[in-house]
Scaffold this motif. Sequence first.
Motif, PDB file in Angstrom:
ATOM      1  N   VAL A 150     -30.649  50.083 -50.444  1.00  0.00           N
ATOM      2  CA  VAL A 150     -29.478  49.204 -50.495  1.00  0.00           C
ATOM      3  C   VAL A 150     -29.643  48.075 -49.476  1.00  0.00           C
ATOM      4  N   ASP A 151     -29.434  46.864 -49.954  1.00  0.00           N
ATOM      5  CA  ASP A 151     -29.608  45.635 -49.169  1.00  0.00           C
ATOM      6  C   ASP A 151     -28.308  45.287 -48.444  1.00  0.00           C
ATOM      7  N   SER A 152     -28.368  45.276 -47.112  1.00  0.00           N
ATOM      8  CA  SER A 152     -27.233  44.808 -46.314  1.00  0.00           C
ATOM      9  C   SER A 152     -27.721  43.770 -45.312  1.00  0.00           C
ATOM     10  N   ASN A 153     -28.681  42.940 -45.766  1.00  0.00           N
ATOM     11  CA  ASN A 153     -29.333  41.984 -44.875  1.00  0.00           C
ATOM     12  C   ASN A 153     -28.494  40.761 -44.547  1.00  0.00           C
ATOM     13  N   GLY A 154     -27.790  40.219 -45.542  1.00  0.00           N
ATOM     14  CA  GLY A 154     -27.085  38.969 -45.280  1.00  0.00           C
ATOM     15  C   GLY A 154     -26.055  38.652 -46.335  1.00  0.00           C
ATOM     16  N   ILE A 155     -25.536  37.420 -46.288  1.00  0.00           N
ATOM     17  CA  ILE A 155     -24.468  37.005 -47.192  1.00  0.00           C
ATOM     18  C   ILE A 155     -24.932  37.021 -48.640  1.00  0.00           C
ATOM     19  N   LEU A 156     -26.158  36.534 -48.885  1.00  0.00           N
ATOM     20  CA  LEU A 156     -26.701  36.555 -50.242  1.00  0.00           C
ATOM     21  C   LEU A 156     -27.691  37.702 -50.380  1.00  0.00           C
ATOM     22  N   PRO A 157     -27.650  38.443 -51.485  1.00  0.00           N
ATOM     23  CA  PRO A 157     -28.617  39.521 -51.692  1.00  0.00           C
ATOM     24  C   PRO A 157     -30.045  38.990 -51.713  1.00  0.00           C
ATOM     25  N   ILE A 158     -30.985  39.755 -51.135  1.00  0.00           N
ATOM     26  CA  ILE A 158     -32.356  39.275 -51.055  1.00  0.00           C
ATOM     27  C   ILE A 158     -33.017  39.186 -52.434  1.00  0.00           C
ATOM     28  N   HIS A 159     -32.500  39.909 -53.422  1.00  0.00           N
ATOM     29  CA  HIS A 159     -33.099  39.873 -54.758  1.00  0.00           C
ATOM     30  C   HIS A 159     -32.330  38.959 -55.715  1.00  0.00           C
ATOM     31  N   ALA A 160     -31.400  38.175 -55.188  1.00  0.00           N
ATOM     32  CA  ALA A 160     -30.621  37.292 -56.055  1.00  0.00           C
ATOM     33  C   ALA A 160     -31.450  36.116 -56.567  1.00  0.00           C
ATOM     34  N   ALA A 161     -32.331  35.596 -55.736  1.00  0.00           N
ATOM     35  CA  ALA A 161     -33.138  34.432 -56.124  1.00  0.00           C
ATOM     36  C   ALA A 161     -34.297  34.866 -57.019  1.00  0.00           C
ATOM     37  N   ASP A 162     -34.658  34.023 -57.962  1.00  0.00           N
ATOM     38  CA  ASP A 162     -35.743  34.344 -58.876  1.00  0.00           C
ATOM     39  C   ASP A 162     -37.060  33.696 -58.465  1.00  0.00           C
ATOM     40  N   ARG A 163     -37.131  33.218 -57.228  1.00  0.00           N
ATOM     41  CA  ARG A 163     -38.363  32.595 -56.766  1.00  0.00           C
ATOM     42  C   ARG A 163     -38.495  32.757 -55.255  1.00  0.00           C
ATOM     43  N   THR A 164     -39.689  32.491 -54.758  1.00  0.00           N
ATOM     44  CA  THR A 164     -39.957  32.549 -53.323  1.00  0.00           C
ATOM     45  C   THR A 164     -39.816  31.156 -52.735  1.00  0.00           C
ATOM     46  N   PHE A 165     -39.153  31.052 -51.602  1.00  0.00           N
ATOM     47  CA  PHE A 165     -38.951  29.761 -50.947  1.00  0.00           C
ATOM     48  C   PHE A 165     -40.010  29.579 -49.866  1.00  0.00           C
ATOM     49  N   THR A 166     -40.786  28.504 -49.994  1.00  0.00           N
ATOM     50  CA  THR A 166     -41.887  28.270 -49.054  1.00  0.00           C
ATOM     51  C   THR A 166     -41.480  27.388 -47.880  1.00  0.00           C
ATOM     52  N   VAL A 167     -40.349  26.691 -48.012  1.00  0.00           N
ATOM     53  CA  VAL A 167     -39.859  25.865 -46.897  1.00  0.00           C
ATOM     54  C   VAL A 167     -38.357  26.111 -46.735  1.00  0.00           C
ATOM     55  N   ALA A 168     -37.876  25.962 -45.512  1.00  0.00           N
ATOM     56  CA  ALA A 168     -36.497  26.314 -45.198  1.00  0.00           C
ATOM     57  C   ALA A 168     -35.486  25.453 -45.936  1.00  0.00           C
ATOM     58  N   HIS A 169     -35.761  24.144 -46.066  1.00  0.00           N
ATOM     59  CA  HIS A 169     -34.732  23.266 -46.649  1.00  0.00           C
ATOM     60  C   HIS A 169     -34.493  23.565 -48.121  1.00  0.00           C
ATOM     61  N   SER A 170     -35.523  24.048 -48.845  1.00  0.00           N
ATOM     62  CA  SER A 170     -35.306  24.392 -50.252  1.00  0.00           C
ATOM     63  C   SER A 170     -34.425  25.642 -50.366  1.00  0.00           C
ATOM     64  N   TYR A 171     -34.608  26.574 -49.432  1.00  0.00           N
ATOM     65  CA  TYR A 171     -33.737  27.753 -49.434  1.00  0.00           C
ATOM     66  C   TYR A 171     -32.303  27.373 -49.087  1.00  0.00           C
ATOM     67  N   ARG A 172     -32.125  26.468 -48.128  1.00  0.00           N
ATOM     68  CA  ARG A 172     -30.767  26.048 -47.759  1.00  0.00           C
ATOM     69  C   ARG A 172     -30.048  25.421 -48.952  1.00  0.00           C
ATOM     70  N   ARG A 173     -30.755  24.591 -49.721  1.00  0.00           N
ATOM     71  CA  ARG A 173     -30.136  23.979 -50.900  1.00  0.00           C
ATOM     72  C   ARG A 173     -29.721  25.054 -51.908  1.00  0.00           C
ATOM     73  N   TYR A 174     -30.612  26.015 -52.115  1.00  0.00           N
ATOM     74  CA  TYR A 174     -30.284  27.108 -53.037  1.00  0.00           C
ATOM     75  C   TYR A 174     -29.065  27.883 -52.545  1.00  0.00           C
ATOM     76  N   MET A 175     -29.054  28.238 -51.259  1.00  0.00           N
ATOM     77  CA  MET A 175     -27.970  29.056 -50.708  1.00  0.00           C
ATOM     78  C   MET A 175     -26.639  28.331 -50.808  1.00  0.00           C
TER      79      MET A 175
END
Length: 235
Positions: free
Chosen positions: A151-176
């Motif tokens: 069970v994932d209790s890591n953060g606000i968004l589930p770690i398996h919610a995204a369907d891709r890997t983010f290689t840079v921080a700003h792309s993850y921020r836009r997604y989040m």
Amino acid sequence: MKSPMNLPVPPIRIRTATGEPIQSQGKFVLYWMTAFRRLHSNFALQRAVELAVELQRPLLIFEAVRVNYPWASDRFHHFIIDGMRDHASQVASSNAGYLAYVEPRRRDGHALAQTLAEQACAVVTDDFPCFFHPDMYRRIVHQWRSYVELVDSNGILPIHAADRTFTVAHSYRRYMQKAIAAESPVFPVDNPLDHPKLPPWKGKAASLAPRWKFLTSTELGRMDLSALPIDHSVG
């Protein structure tokens, strides 16, 4: 409107680790606390409570610290054991059971978690993507004959919610930012152990795993770290 206690853990935060079914004749539901070492705002603990209420079995929380994790030292051990001492005291006033184990020598704790798991209806543990946890989960899949949920209790968004890997921080921020704007996040219950329908724990630790020594809150407070085979240069 449902109360927070009635809101279930989002399914996207739950992964089944083994192909084994729930063992309906098991003695308890086991929550093996490995990464999210807290009793509040913890989806993994909340899920374990859900299963205990659903199966009408008591909840047993098991927390341990071994001596051969990376960078094992007085500083890390002291921090972890302080938390275990607090947890032992807090769980004592709830319906759950709590077992604390500090490994005295390398591999002395081997098979302890599995021994407890074999007596459980179901096992819940923390889905943490870093440190030693992924390798540990892979061993569980191949070796355990128990029903296990991660069970994932890591953060606000589930770690398996995204369907891709983010290689840079700003792309993850836009997604989040888009994900949070599209749908309000579901937050964990503040204190899962307050569930009014949680069956009371009445078990005895010695009968569950007689080979191992479990520690009380008082014993945890008196731990002599100098006797353990860890790095004592980091105070």
